[in-house]
Design a protein around this motif. Structure first.
Motif, PDB file in Angstrom:
ATOM      1  N   THR A 185       0.841  -1.192   0.000  1.00  0.00           N
ATOM      2  CA  THR A 185       0.000   0.000   0.000  1.00  0.00           C
ATOM      3  C   THR A 185       0.878   1.246   0.000  1.00  0.00           C
ATOM      4  O   THR A 185       1.844   1.317   0.764  1.00  0.00           O
ATOM      5  N   VAL A 186       0.565   2.192  -0.863  1.00  0.00           N
ATOM      6  CA  VAL A 186       1.123   3.543  -0.738  1.00  0.00           C
ATOM      7  C   VAL A 186      -0.051   4.503  -0.654  1.00  0.00           C
ATOM      8  O   VAL A 186      -0.942   4.479  -1.512  1.00  0.00           O
ATOM      9  N   LEU A 187      -0.081   5.304   0.391  1.00  0.00           N
ATOM     10  CA  LEU A 187      -1.166   6.281   0.529  1.00  0.00           C
ATOM     11  C   LEU A 187      -0.572   7.687   0.631  1.00  0.00           C
ATOM     12  O   LEU A 187       0.429   7.898   1.318  1.00  0.00           O
ATOM     13  N   LEU A 188      -1.183   8.615  -0.069  1.00  0.00           N
ATOM     14  CA  LEU A 188      -0.793  10.025   0.002  1.00  0.00           C
ATOM     15  C   LEU A 188      -1.946  10.814   0.621  1.00  0.00           C
ATOM     16  O   LEU A 188      -3.074  10.762   0.118  1.00  0.00           O
ATOM     17  N   PHE A 189      -1.668  11.477   1.731  1.00  0.00           N
ATOM     18  CA  PHE A 189      -2.677  12.302   2.415  1.00  0.00           C
ATOM     19  C   PHE A 189      -2.327  13.778   2.209  1.00  0.00           C
ATOM     20  O   PHE A 189      -1.245  14.205   2.604  1.00  0.00           O
ATOM     21  N   ALA A 190      -3.236  14.542   1.626  1.00  0.00           N
ATOM     22  CA  ALA A 190      -3.004  15.978   1.412  1.00  0.00           C
ATOM     23  C   ALA A 190      -4.070  16.755   2.174  1.00  0.00           C
ATOM     24  O   ALA A 190      -5.251  16.689   1.836  1.00  0.00           O
ATOM     25  N   ASN A 191      -3.645  17.476   3.233  1.00  0.00           N
ATOM     26  CA  ASN A 191      -4.660  18.104   4.092  1.00  0.00           C
ATOM     27  C   ASN A 191      -4.839  19.602   3.877  1.00  0.00           C
ATOM     28  O   ASN A 191      -5.696  20.233   4.490  1.00  0.00           O
ATOM     29  N   GLY A 192      -4.006  20.199   3.031  1.00  0.00           N
ATOM     30  CA  GLY A 192      -4.234  21.595   2.673  1.00  0.00           C
ATOM     31  C   GLY A 192      -3.916  22.610   3.754  1.00  0.00           C
ATOM     32  O   GLY A 192      -4.178  23.813   3.571  1.00  0.00           O
ATOM     33  N   SER A 193      -3.325  22.157   4.870  1.00  0.00           N
ATOM     34  CA  SER A 193      -3.161  23.099   5.988  1.00  0.00           C
ATOM     35  C   SER A 193      -2.117  24.189   5.722  1.00  0.00           C
ATOM     36  O   SER A 193      -2.049  25.178   6.457  1.00  0.00           O
ATOM     37  N   SER A 194      -1.308  24.017   4.678  1.00  0.00           N
ATOM     38  CA  SER A 194      -0.363  25.088   4.321  1.00  0.00           C
ATOM     39  C   SER A 194      -1.072  26.236   3.615  1.00  0.00           C
ATOM     40  O   SER A 194      -0.507  27.309   3.425  1.00  0.00           O
ATOM     41  N   GLY A 195      -2.296  26.001   3.173  1.00  0.00           N
ATOM     42  CA  GLY A 195      -3.018  27.016   2.432  1.00  0.00           C
ATOM     43  C   GLY A 195      -2.630  27.086   0.960  1.00  0.00           C
ATOM     44  O   GLY A 195      -3.174  27.897   0.210  1.00  0.00           O
ATOM     45  N   VAL A 196      -1.716  26.216   0.546  1.00  0.00           N
ATOM     46  CA  VAL A 196      -1.279  26.239  -0.859  1.00  0.00           C
ATOM     47  C   VAL A 196      -2.039  25.180  -1.648  1.00  0.00           C
ATOM     48  O   VAL A 196      -1.964  23.987  -1.355  1.00  0.00           O
ATOM     49  N   TYR A 197      -2.758  25.599  -2.647  1.00  0.00           N
ATOM     50  CA  TYR A 197      -3.514  24.690  -3.507  1.00  0.00           C
ATOM     51  C   TYR A 197      -2.697  24.413  -4.758  1.00  0.00           C
ATOM     52  O   TYR A 197      -2.215  25.346  -5.409  1.00  0.00           O
TER      53      TYR A 197
END
Lengths: 413, 413
Positions: free
Chosen positions: B239-251
């Motif tokens: 399994t490889v999972l990528l979690f992107a939570n956006g907390s940097s504010g950069v889209y």
């Protein structure tokens, strides 16, 4: 159908007629050890020949030559084979050397070069020592005899990392007379179905049409030499040749009792030689029979059997007497065959009894059988039966364990 | 494009924001050794997630669950992962256990169960000790922190036969602000492209669309986690999972400078983690880079690279410092890729210089270079470059040698 006698040491059956053989030392390995390294087998009368060769795209010069000979010729005289050097990846010079071997034999036998097959086995990428080969061919020609010992010498001269001679012969009583088959083979590494550094030469004194010889040999090879694996490495030199010289006076045609008898005996000889190859695999301690049933297709069954038989993790666990069925499931899962955890069934078997000890069936493990699995996997030979539960395809493969000894043996040549 | 900083020990780059982690001991292995075996990572805000999973048809329950979650959900909260037990081949009870793990975490976090991914790695075919897992999850929840040490604990808790922690992080300065990537992975056996017992979890504080995350991850996995092999065995749990939570504010959007920068950094993190997995392969002594060029297609190039990287004979010879190029040619020949002895070229290379020492070119061997090959193959890391001379397809694979230690290590669990 099976009214034949078989001799596992190659000397117990009635005499095959019309072939003479020799095996001599010409020091191809440059070790001055007297080891036999050049083999010659010649038929009195012209032979029909069938051949099955490696599918490796780096096929050695003698393999490419043999294919051409079969495509263009109808009758052949015999073969010369050397061990100690594969004559593979040797460019145009290697093909020239193979042609020279043909020519040297043909001149002495007063036949055409293209009637003599050539085989080589040994190290890849080195030029044949042609001066030694030439002397070896001279000696082999002058040593040709039609007695048992000469045949055994020829069988010894093709061996490489084998620890023992691999021969098998059969005789069959037919209404038309007694017929004979005599086979020799060598292993013992770079062994994978589609044939890997293995050579096998089978002589018979029946008469056979070319097409019939070809279809008979292909069928027998499929269930014998192509149903074994030691290390999954398919060699550049694999060759099985069947020589039928007709000297028994018995002509074998399809749809006769003789055909069925001959086929059964040929199949038994091929099977015996193949099992001898796998049983003498480099530094192995176990032979494992993998039987796949209930696959969607025979091809799927074959993929499943080979995934198990070639998995490093599975083979290492066999070496350690560890009934690690999880690794079997893992290998099945990546084999490419159609399957699901919900329909699969798995057994460990000691002998011929297919369902002796259940391991896993449709998502459930038979944990209570753990001690029984362990006892089976500790044997020198055992069987794994898998029913994929998706159809009626089957496959059968003889494999081995992977040992520290194999790695040590092959870490350098 | 490559204006990112990378930290190979996972602690040298600026802090990733919005994730907390923990790694705890709950004695899944039943050894009372205090070893961390349960890992939890949780995001403050909802994450976009992309996942790549094993193609093994015996995929473990958590893998099947993860696929379903990605197919039906859009935002996720985090993951719980355990080592010591793969929860594979465990039937419907195994799926029930995976669902229970989700539920236990979700209840404490006050989120939906289907927002929590589950991963397991370890022995196949044994039921999870759910009483221990439950206690472990309680402890992991109460230990959650957003500091470096907690992240490293989480990375340690997923390890199995690994001998060292595998982390990598990156930070990228963009015009829109600093963004971060932090990844952890585990090996170290059953490793073959299409991902084999390897887990990797990568967190980032950028915001990404679901489709964009998926295509970015697939591209990066293709040239990293899917370009390594240790033993050719593809696992049930990869399994490889990528979690992107956006907390940097950069889209991050395609066709922007930020996209290119982020992709370069993500690719570097994946590549670093993949090389750490292969470099820590079970009992290996060498890492070998196999580069195939000039193939008819990229697929052909890939077949050729994998035949070399998975050949027992080739891997054994690497272990013995033996530049046995004949075995390379043999493996190439049976790979299934289009090729001929007449067009193939082969080099051994110490570093990045592609044509450093020629071995074989179009039927001719560079025998005079033997000492140079030997010196290269004796290194802990080297490269093999093959140009098949039939087209422009390329492939790249990191492989290892095969050692007696591997066989001994895996002969029983």
């Amino acid at each position: 159908m099976s009214n034949f006698q078989i001799s596992e040491d190659g000397v117990g059956c009635g005499e095959i007629t019309g072939f003479s053989a020799s095996g001599v030392h010409c020091d191809i390995r440059d070790k001055q050890d007297g080891r036999l390294d050049l083999s010659l087998v010649v038929s009195e009368c012209p032979c029909t020949v069938a051949g099955v060769f490696t599918r490796n795209k780096m096929a050695a010069a003698p393999v490419r030559l043999g294919r051409e000979m079969l495509a263009s010729g109808d009758y052949f005289k015999g073969f010369v084979a050397n061990s100690g050097n594969a004559n593979a990846c040797t460019g145009s010079a290697g093909m020239q050397d193979a042609l020279t071997m043909q020519k040297l034999v043909a001149e002495k036998l007063d036949c055409l070069p293209e009637e003599i097959f050539v085989s080589s086995t040994g190290r890849i990428g080195e030029k044949l020592p042609m001066n030694k080969i030439e002397k070896g061919i001279d000696l082999a020609i002058s040593s040709l005899k039609d007695d048992k010992q000469s045949g055994l010498n020829a069988a010894d001269a093709i061996l490489t990392s084998d620890t023992c001679r691999k021969v098998c012969s059969a005789s069959v009583e037919t209404d038309l007379g007694e017929i004979h088959i005599a086979g020799m083979a060598k292993g013992a590494g770079m062994i994978e179905p589609n044939m890997a550094t293995m050579l096998a030469f089978i002589c018979t004194d029946v008469a056979l049409g070319k097409g019939e010889a070809d279809s008979l040999l292909r069928e027998c090879v499929g269930s014998s030499f192509n149903a074994i694996t030691v290390d999954g490495d398919e060699s550049t030199n694999d060759t099985v040749l069947l020589f039928a010289n007709g000297s028994s006076g018995v002509y074998i045609e399809p749809d006769t009792q003789e055909w069925d008898s001959f086929k059964a005996a040929l199949s038994a000889v091929c099977g015996s030689l193949a099992r001898k190859i796998v049983g003498d695999g480099e530094k192995i301690t176990k032979v494992v029979e993998v039987c796949i049933e209930g696959a969607t297709t025979n091809n799927d069954a074959n993929l499943a059997a080979r995934a198990i038989g070639n998995s490093l993790l599975v083979k290492s666990s066999w070496y350690g007497n560890d009934p690690n069925w999880g690794r079997l499931m893992d290998a099945l899962g990546y084999s490419g065959a159609e399957m699901s955890e919900e329909t699969i069934q798995l057994w460990y078997c000691e002998g011929e009894d297919h369902d002796s000890v259940p391991v896993f069936a449709r998502g459930e493990v038979f944990d209570g059988n753990k001690k029984l699995w362990k006892a089976i996997v500790a044997k020198r030979q055992f069987k794994i039966v898998v029913n994929l539960g998706t159809g009626s395809g089957t496959a059968h493969l003889w494999s081995t364990d992977l040992t520290e000894g194999y790695v040590n043996f092959n870490k350098s040549e």
